[in-house]
Motif scaffolding. Structure first.
Motif, PDB file in Angstrom:
ATOM      1  N   THR A   1      -2.069  -1.892   4.264  1.00 30.30           N
ATOM      2  CA  THR A   1      -2.240  -3.343   4.315  1.00 30.30           C
ATOM      3  C   THR A   1      -1.092  -4.003   5.074  1.00 30.30           C
ATOM      4  O   THR A   1      -0.013  -3.433   5.229  1.00 30.30           O
ATOM      5  CB  THR A   1      -2.310  -3.958   2.902  1.00 30.30           C
ATOM      6  OG1 THR A   1      -1.041  -3.766   2.240  1.00 30.30           O
ATOM      7  CG2 THR A   1      -3.415  -3.325   2.077  1.00 30.30           C
TER       8      THR A   1
ATOM      9  N   THR B   1       9.014  -7.036   2.891  1.00 34.17           N
ATOM     10  CA  THR B   1       8.286  -7.191   1.625  1.00 34.17           C
ATOM     11  C   THR B   1       9.181  -7.842   0.579  1.00 34.17           C
ATOM     12  O   THR B   1      10.380  -7.588   0.517  1.00 34.17           O
ATOM     13  CB  THR B   1       7.774  -5.822   1.145  1.00 34.17           C
ATOM     14  OG1 THR B   1       6.668  -5.435   1.970  1.00 34.17           O
ATOM     15  CG2 THR B   1       7.324  -5.849  -0.303  1.00 34.17           C
TER      16      THR B   1
ATOM     17  N   GLU C   1       1.601   0.037  -4.079  1.00 35.75           N
ATOM     18  CA  GLU C   1       1.223   0.045  -2.673  1.00 35.75           C
ATOM     19  C   GLU C   1       1.830   1.239  -1.967  1.00 35.75           C
ATOM     20  O   GLU C   1       2.863   1.775  -2.374  1.00 35.75           O
ATOM     21  CB  GLU C   1       1.666  -1.239  -1.965  1.00 35.75           C
ATOM     22  CG  GLU C   1       3.174  -1.351  -1.761  1.00 35.75           C
ATOM     23  CD  GLU C   1       3.561  -2.465  -0.789  1.00 35.75           C
ATOM     24  OE1 GLU C   1       2.871  -3.494  -0.762  1.00 35.75           O
ATOM     25  OE2 GLU C   1       4.570  -2.276  -0.071  1.00 35.75           O
TER      26      GLU C   1
ATOM     27  N   LEU D   1      -0.174  -8.637   2.557  1.00 36.30           N
ATOM     28  CA  LEU D   1      -0.851  -8.723   1.270  1.00 36.30           C
ATOM     29  C   LEU D   1      -0.091  -9.675   0.354  1.00 36.30           C
ATOM     30  O   LEU D   1       1.137  -9.668   0.310  1.00 36.30           O
ATOM     31  CB  LEU D   1      -0.921  -7.342   0.620  1.00 36.30           C
ATOM     32  CG  LEU D   1      -1.490  -7.267  -0.794  1.00 36.30           C
ATOM     33  CD1 LEU D   1      -2.988  -7.527  -0.780  1.00 36.30           C
ATOM     34  CD2 LEU D   1      -1.184  -5.900  -1.422  1.00 36.30           C
TER      35      LEU D   1
ATOM     36  N   SER E   1       4.430  -7.354   2.371  1.00 34.58           N
ATOM     37  CA  SER E   1       3.710  -7.762   1.162  1.00 34.58           C
ATOM     38  C   SER E   1       4.529  -8.772   0.375  1.00 34.58           C
ATOM     39  O   SER E   1       5.760  -8.825   0.484  1.00 34.58           O
ATOM     40  CB  SER E   1       3.433  -6.551   0.269  1.00 34.58           C
ATOM     41  OG  SER E   1       2.741  -5.542   0.963  1.00 34.58           O
TER      42      SER E   1
ATOM     43  N   ALA F   1       2.208  -0.021   3.523  1.00 32.91           N
ATOM     44  CA  ALA F   1       1.985  -1.461   3.582  1.00 32.91           C
ATOM     45  C   ALA F   1       3.212  -2.142   4.171  1.00 32.91           C
ATOM     46  O   ALA F   1       4.344  -1.676   4.008  1.00 32.91           O
ATOM     47  CB  ALA F   1       1.693  -2.011   2.189  1.00 32.91           C
TER      48      ALA F   1
END
Length: 361
Positions: free
Chosen positions: A141, A200, A161, A144, A167, A164
């Motif tokens: 992803t 993230t 996760e 997200l 996020s 990714a």
């Protein structure tokens, strides 16, 4: 279009305005309303990028897989509850990678591919509980956003996760899950060097009663901030290994890490856990700053307030900074450094009483 299909975010009703906010009529995004007894998955399958699937309060016994970019899956708060179906339906393909979200034991799966990630998906405001593996699982992803989700009593991870980037996990509750409340990794299975998350953020979450509150494994460029982490066997784990690049360039700041004294037996990877506040192992250039770390007490090799742990696989921790933290009542010590001084880990400006070795406070 079904009779329960709200055709425009700018519909002007109180429901649209209060829950979804304003949107220009030209956007032509739709809200798919799901009532108790109806299928969330059918609404997700019918939705197009930019649409919202709004799930009303009630208990829904199913797993949901999202493979479309730009989709929002939103409940109405804790009263929107997702639980496992009584029996997961088998698929024709038996390979693990091809199993359905339900067969893998997950509640909500957001899934892209290595070449084409799913982008700009939001999962929000619902309870996901009782799944044998993970409450919310994201694979492949970008951008997200998971917020306001309660991931409770899932067998392995609350929210997790892999593969990714960028996020955001905000204002979630992860409680009484079998392993980590929040688990973030480059890969769940492969042993390889750390990957860059492109920023993230894990912030303002309550992580309680899990084996580990939050685990960050083999990642770089990530922030864990302003979370409440309590009642777990261990609070925050930042984990690397012998592969290159190392985990690092991670910031752990402003968290309340209190009384993570639950006992968890040893596993194939780790000794038993109890009384670990914040643990760094196999990491580099990580900043642990301005955290409140109190009452974490145990006799595990990883016990203590902030612990730089000498990895079981021989990976060193290098050039990490532990600064301006407030520590008290942690045992065997508030600050623990198991690495040799040559690795350049710095302890400065912390408020504490006891350290191993002495002189770090």
């Amino acid at each position: 279009m079904t009779k329960r299909h709200i055709t425009n975010l700018a519909c002007g009703t109180a429901l649209c305005g209060a829950l979804l906010g304003a949107a220009p009529a030209s956007a032509a995004h739709h809200v798919h309303l799901v009532h108790p007894g109806e299928s969330i998955q059918k609404a997700v399958d019918a939705a197009r990028p930019g649409d919202t699937v709004l799930v009303l309060p009630g208990t829904y016994r199913e797993s949901v897989k999202v493979t479309k970019s730009g989709l929002t899956l939103r409940g109405m708060g804790p009263g929107t509850v997702l639980q496992p179906a009584k029996k997961a339906k088998a698929t024709k393909k038996s390979a693990a990678a091809q199993k359905s979200c339900a067969e893998m034991g997950n509640g909500i799966c957001v899934v892209g591919t290595k070449s084409k990630p799913v982008e700009n998906v939001t999962v929000a405001r619902m309870t996901v509980t009782g799944f044998s593996r993970t409450g919310v699982m994201a694979v492949g992803t970008a951008n997200l956003n998971v917020h306001g989700v309660a991931a409770v009593k899932n067998g392995q991870w609350g929210i997790a996760e892999e593969r990714a980037v960028h996020s955001t996990y905000r204002d979630n509750v992860a409680r009484n899950n079998g392993d980590a409340g929040l688990f973030l990794a480059n890969s769940v299975t492969a042993e390889k060097g750390a990957t860059d998350t492109a920023g993230t953020v894990v912030e303002h979450n309550l992580l309680e009663g899990n084996r580990i509150g939050v685990t960050v494994r083999r990642l770089r460029n990530l922030t864990v901030a302003d979370n409440s982490v309590t009642g777990n066997c261990a609070g925050v784990f930042v984990v690397g290994d012998e592969n290159k690049p190392k985990a690092g360039k991670i910031t752990v700041t402003g968290n309340q890490v209190v009384k993570n004294n639950k006992y968890c037996p040893k596993t194939a990877r780790l000794a038993f856990l109890q009384g670990s506040g914040i643990v760094l192992t196999g990491t580099e250039n990580t900043l642990v700053s301005r955290n409140l770390v109190t009452g974490n007490s145990g006799k595990s090799p990883l016990s203590g307030g902030v612990v730089i742990f000498k990895s079981f696989v021989g990976a060193t921790s290098d050039k990490n900074s532990v600064t301006d933290n407030s520590l008290s009542g942690n045992a065997p010590a508030d600050l623990v450094n198991q690495e040799a001084t040559k690795h350049g880990n710095a302890f400065k400006g912390n408020t504490c009483k006891k350290s191993k070795p002495a002189g770090l406070c």
